[in-house]
Design an enzyme around this catalytic site. Structure first.
Site, PDB file in Angstrom:
ATOM      1  N   CYS A 271       0.877  -1.159   0.000  1.00 14.06           N
ATOM      2  CA  CYS A 271       0.000   0.000   0.000  1.00 14.06           C
ATOM      3  C   CYS A 271       0.920   1.216   0.000  1.00 14.06           C
ATOM      4  O   CYS A 271       2.139   1.066  -0.052  1.00 14.06           O
ATOM      5  CB  CYS A 271      -0.860   0.020   1.254  1.00 14.06           C
ATOM      6  SG  CYS A 271      -1.762  -1.515   1.532  1.00 14.06           S
TER       7      CYS A 271
ATOM      8  N   GLU B  95       6.081 -21.570 -18.894  1.00  8.90           N
ATOM      9  CA  GLU B  95       6.092 -20.186 -18.429  1.00  8.90           C
ATOM     10  C   GLU B  95       7.255 -19.395 -19.050  1.00  8.90           C
ATOM     11  O   GLU B  95       7.095 -18.252 -19.470  1.00  8.90           O
ATOM     12  CB  GLU B  95       6.151 -20.168 -16.897  1.00  8.90           C
ATOM     13  CG  GLU B  95       6.288 -18.800 -16.261  1.00  8.90           C
ATOM     14  CD  GLU B  95       5.180 -17.813 -16.600  1.00  8.90           C
ATOM     15  OE1 GLU B  95       4.214 -18.193 -17.265  1.00  8.90           O
ATOM     16  OE2 GLU B  95       5.313 -16.625 -16.221  1.00  8.90           O
TER      17      GLU B  95
ATOM     18  N   LYS C 165       6.761 -16.063 -21.271  1.00  9.16           N
ATOM     19  CA  LYS C 165       7.387 -14.782 -20.904  1.00  9.16           C
ATOM     20  C   LYS C 165       8.134 -14.210 -22.096  1.00  9.16           C
ATOM     21  O   LYS C 165       8.032 -13.044 -22.420  1.00  9.16           O
ATOM     22  CB  LYS C 165       8.371 -14.950 -19.746  1.00  9.16           C
ATOM     23  CG  LYS C 165       7.838 -14.992 -18.361  1.00  9.16           C
ATOM     24  CD  LYS C 165       7.183 -13.757 -17.821  1.00  9.16           C
ATOM     25  CE  LYS C 165       5.749 -13.648 -18.226  1.00  9.16           C
ATOM     26  NZ  LYS C 165       4.754 -14.380 -17.517  1.00  9.16           N
TER      27      LYS C 165
ATOM     28  N   TRP D 224      -4.039  -1.577  -0.864  1.00 13.48           N
ATOM     29  CA  TRP D 224      -4.137  -2.831  -1.601  1.00 13.48           C
ATOM     30  C   TRP D 224      -4.526  -3.856  -0.554  1.00 13.48           C
ATOM     31  O   TRP D 224      -3.726  -4.234   0.300  1.00 13.48           O
ATOM     32  CB  TRP D 224      -2.792  -3.159  -2.239  1.00 13.48           C
ATOM     33  CG  TRP D 224      -2.763  -4.473  -2.931  1.00 13.48           C
ATOM     34  CD1 TRP D 224      -2.326  -5.655  -2.429  1.00 13.48           C
ATOM     35  CD2 TRP D 224      -3.192  -4.754  -4.258  1.00 13.48           C
ATOM     36  NE1 TRP D 224      -2.455  -6.651  -3.362  1.00 13.48           N
ATOM     37  CE2 TRP D 224      -2.973  -6.131  -4.492  1.00 13.48           C
ATOM     38  CE3 TRP D 224      -3.741  -3.967  -5.281  1.00 13.48           C
ATOM     39  CZ2 TRP D 224      -3.289  -6.739  -5.705  1.00 13.48           C
ATOM     40  CZ3 TRP D 224      -4.048  -4.583  -6.482  1.00 13.48           C
ATOM     41  CH2 TRP D 224      -3.812  -5.940  -6.680  1.00 13.48           C
TER      42      TRP D 224
ATOM     43  N   GLY E 183       1.885  -3.169   5.509  1.00 13.64           N
ATOM     44  CA  GLY E 183       2.410  -4.391   6.113  1.00 13.64           C
ATOM     45  C   GLY E 183       1.288  -5.262   6.637  1.00 13.64           C
ATOM     46  O   GLY E 183       0.108  -5.011   6.375  1.00 13.64           O
TER      47      GLY E 183
HETATM   48  O1  M6R Z   1      -5.302 -12.277 -13.700  1.00 13.06           O
HETATM   49  P1  M6R Z   1      -5.093 -13.678 -14.156  1.00 13.06           P
HETATM   50  O2  M6R Z   1      -4.035 -14.398 -13.357  1.00 13.06           O
HETATM   51  O3  M6R Z   1      -6.371 -14.479 -14.165  1.00 13.06           O
HETATM   52  O4  M6R Z   1      -4.562 -13.581 -15.626  1.00 13.06           O
HETATM   53  C1  M6R Z   1      -4.321 -14.734 -16.365  1.00 13.06           C
HETATM   54  C2  M6R Z   1      -3.565 -14.443 -17.619  1.00 13.06           C
HETATM   55  O5  M6R Z   1      -4.256 -13.535 -18.428  1.00 13.06           O
HETATM   56  C3  M6R Z   1      -2.172 -13.885 -17.340  1.00 13.06           C
HETATM   57  O6  M6R Z   1      -1.431 -14.746 -16.524  1.00 13.06           O
HETATM   58  C4  M6R Z   1      -1.413 -13.666 -18.665  1.00 13.06           C
HETATM   59  O7  M6R Z   1      -1.111 -14.898 -19.240  1.00 13.06           O
HETATM   60  C5  M6R Z   1      -0.165 -12.824 -18.459  1.00 13.06           C
HETATM   61  N1  M6R Z   1       0.026 -11.984 -19.579  1.00 13.06           N
HETATM   62  C6  M6R Z   1       1.053 -13.646 -18.293  1.00 13.06           C
HETATM   63  O8  M6R Z   1       2.213 -12.924 -18.188  1.00 13.06           O
END
Ligand code: M6R
Length: 622
Positions: A2, A494, A498, A76, A103
């Site tokens: 936050c 993943e 990325k 948040w 925190g």
């Molecule tokens: O908010 P979410 O975790 O549900 O989003 C899921 C995907 O849209 C999100 O992980 C997306 O694949 C990202 N661009 C990954 O980097």
């Protein structure tokens, strides 16, 4: 995550200054915001749900809150729904203190019980209101014991006494009703700074928010308590000794400062992962056991689960693939991972003994919401792993485990992935323990390594120079293939996503053994094949697959552990060696260099890293 702000001066109005600083901090949290100004011995408090601009409208740009001393917050949510009641500042039950907090007070539940037994009342569900009341409780005690002390000294001592009773992390900005022009501040683990200037003093949890006002900042250290007045700042140790603290000059450029000196949110968030993982697991491991106080599921139910579906999109779905390996291995429950956009169309076979785990950073992804609804319609129970409190998925699930990643700004997910993985380990361990499918030795070994995971992630982050160098060699690639087996395969999915989403390089991930069933036809002279071989039992086999593509001209960039490195010494063109850790936790370490590799490749290609083309942070349409 936050944001805290505050101002006390002799001439300027506090509320517009707080509003301005909150706007600069909004990237740290944006579900609600509030400002409290102390004027004429009264607290004037205005809060708003949603963005800071709503608070700005509600306060008429701050004009509705006249006064030269005030504190503000952008939230948040971690405890309690993101609504106006739970927004900060919070006033203590007896009305003496107004407080903003970053925190998590981990032991807030027993403290709340204690305070209720002493007649304190609570209007919100937050740990912050508990902290406010703890300070008031100890203030009253101190005042009684030391009536001759100044009110300022009594407050400082009360904060110190209250802080000793609280476990967890905090940064506090505090107003005491009967100390006009004074802000008190204290911190442990969460950052807090005081910008000093002739016009007044600026309290902030992030230097970036006040850098346009002053360049002279005092950095509070853990356990220190500050007494801030328009004239200057006094700092005390937790033992109440006055300390000599001089402001330091900060010469960052203002825009860079919002990213704490990082060039992009993505790399900042990559580096926040050890802390985010630590936050996510720390309150959930007690005395060597996983204790999910925030999950009200009966052991009876956990024992009777016959099948698990994991549903999610994108990165979150790849957490599901890693979780499948662990849950099947340690809990002996069949797990199926179904991407959320397919879930409601694949006629899933669900009943009351089926657990559906929905994973989502935002909690608002349309396909995942639809999957949750479909699962419930078909009679299954839904456990969600979500980063945003009060989001649709969190609200509609039977149970939710929060990831404490804080706001993730970069569209490409990094710290959300890592914290989701961390929660998946906790779920696997809890299930395995309840069902008696794991030996005590193995359970203890995983717990021990899980606790050292944040530190091990820091070691992986230290590979940054090597990754940056390798990216400079490979950023011109047109096609990249990622291969791995078993839990390494989950990480390659993943790593490949990325790379493609931020660098726009075509990339695919394959289970290494699947290559020769088709994809190997794509290998040409110089094609980059990223080989992840952290999982020791299958590293040798993955190395054989790497040889198959190398003999057809591929270049091999291998990601191994110290244990598996030997298999690649003769094969790899380049190698990155991550620390060893229990094999169940390997994805958390292997993903870190893959994220950095993607980042530096995208940087080399001049891509718009934080907001890649065609992508949105939260996909709220089918
Ligand atoms: O908010 P979410 O975790 O549900 O989003 C899921 C995907 O849209 C999100 O992980 C997306 O694949 C990202 N661009 C990954 O980097």
């Amino acid at each position: 995550m936050c944001g805290i702000v505050g101002f006390t001066g002799s001439r300027d109005q506090a509320a517009p200054i707080c509003l301005d600083a909150l706007t600069k901090l909004e990237y740290r949290g944006y579900d609600s915001a509030g400002i409290c100004v102390l004027s004429g011995g009264e607290f004037n408090l205005i809060k708003a749900q949603g963005y800071v601009k709503i608070l700005a409208e509600k306060t008429d740009g701050g004009r509705a809150l006249p006064g030269t001393t005030g504190i503000g917050h952008t939230r948040w949510a971690t405890h309690g729904e993101p609504n106006e009641t739970n927004a900060h500042p919070h006033i203590s039950s007896g009305g003496l203190f107004s407080i903003v907090h970053n925190g998590i007070i981990e032991n807030y539940a027993p403290l709340r019980e204690f305070l209720i037994s002493r007649g304190y009342e609570f209007t919100s569900a937050t740990d912050t209101e508990v902290a406010a009341c703890m300070i008031e409780f100890f203030f009253r005690e101190t005042r009684e014991e030391k009536p001759n002390e100044t009110p300022e000294a009594q407050v400082v001592e009360a904060i110190s006494r209250a802080a000793r009773r609280m476990t967890g992390s905090y940064a506090f900005g505090i107003l005491y009703k009967n100390c006009p022009d004074r802000i008190f501040a204290a911190k442990r683990e969460s950052p807090l700074f005081i910008g000093v200037s002739p016009e007044g003093q600026y309290l902030t949890s992030d230097i970036a928010a006040s850098l346009h006002k002053t360049r002279e900042f005092i950095t509070l250290a853990d356990h220190e308590i500050a007494l801030i007045s328009p004239e200057g700042v006094k700092v005390f140790s937790g033992e109440l000794d006055e300390l000599e603290k001089k402001p330091e000059t900060v010469d960052w450029d203002v825009e860079a400062a919002e990213k704490a000196g990082y060039e992009h949110f993505m790399i900042k968030e990559i580096f926040e992962q050890p802390e985010a993982v630590k936050k996510t697991i720390s309150g959930r491991i007690k005395n060597g056991r996983v204790v999910l106080d925030d999950l009200d599921i009966s052991e009876e139910y956990l024992k009777n689960i016959s099948r698990i579906y994991i549903t999610a999109c994108g990165t979150a779905s790849y957490v599901g693939v890693a979780a499948k390996y662990n849950i099947e291995r340690y809990c002996r429950i069949p797990v199926e991972v179904v991407i959320a956009s397919e879930f409601r169309y694949c006629e899933p076979i669900l009943d009351e003994t089926t657990l559906v785990i929905a994973i989502s950073q935002s909690g608002t992804t349309a396909d995942t919401i639809a999957a949750v609804r479909e699962a419930k319609r078909r009679g299954a129970k839904v456990l969600s792993i979500v980063n945003v409190v009060g989001s649709v998925i969190a609200t509609e699930s039977d149970w939710t485990l929060l990831t404490l990643a804080g706001p993730e700004i970069c569209v490409a997910s990094t710290k959300a992935y890592s914290t989701q993985l961390a929660v998946s380990y906790l779920i696997a361990l809890r299930l395995a323990e309840v069902r008696g499918t794991i030996s005590a030795g193995e359970y203890a070994a995983i717990i021990a390594d899980l606790q050292r995971l944040p530190e091990a992630m820091k070691t992986a982050l230290a590979l940054k120079p090597e990754l940056s160098y390798l990216a400079s060699r490979y950023f011109i690639a047109n096609d990249v293939y990622f291969i791995g087996r078993n839990i390494d395969y989950a990480v390659t999915l993943e790593g490949s996503l990325k790379l493609k989403e931020i660098s726009y390089i075509h990339s695919e991930a394959y289970a290494a053994g699947e290559l020769k069933h088709g994809p190997i036809a794509l290998i040409e002279n110089g094609t980059l094949v990223v080989t992840v071989a952290a999982y020791a039992p299958l590293a040798e086999k993955t190395a054989s697959n790497a040889v198959e593509v190398k003999t057809r001209g591929a270049r091999i960039l291998a990601f191994t552990t110290e244990k598996t490195a030997a298999h690649f010494k003769e094969i790899a063109d380049n190698m990155i060696v991550i620390p060893d850790i229990h094999e169940a936790l390997l994805p958390s370490l292997a993903v870190v260099p893959l994220q950095m590799f993607a980042y530096y490749v995208a940087l080399g290609r001049g891509c718009e890293i934080d907001k890649p083309r065609n992508l949105a942070k939260s996909v709220t349409v089918e």
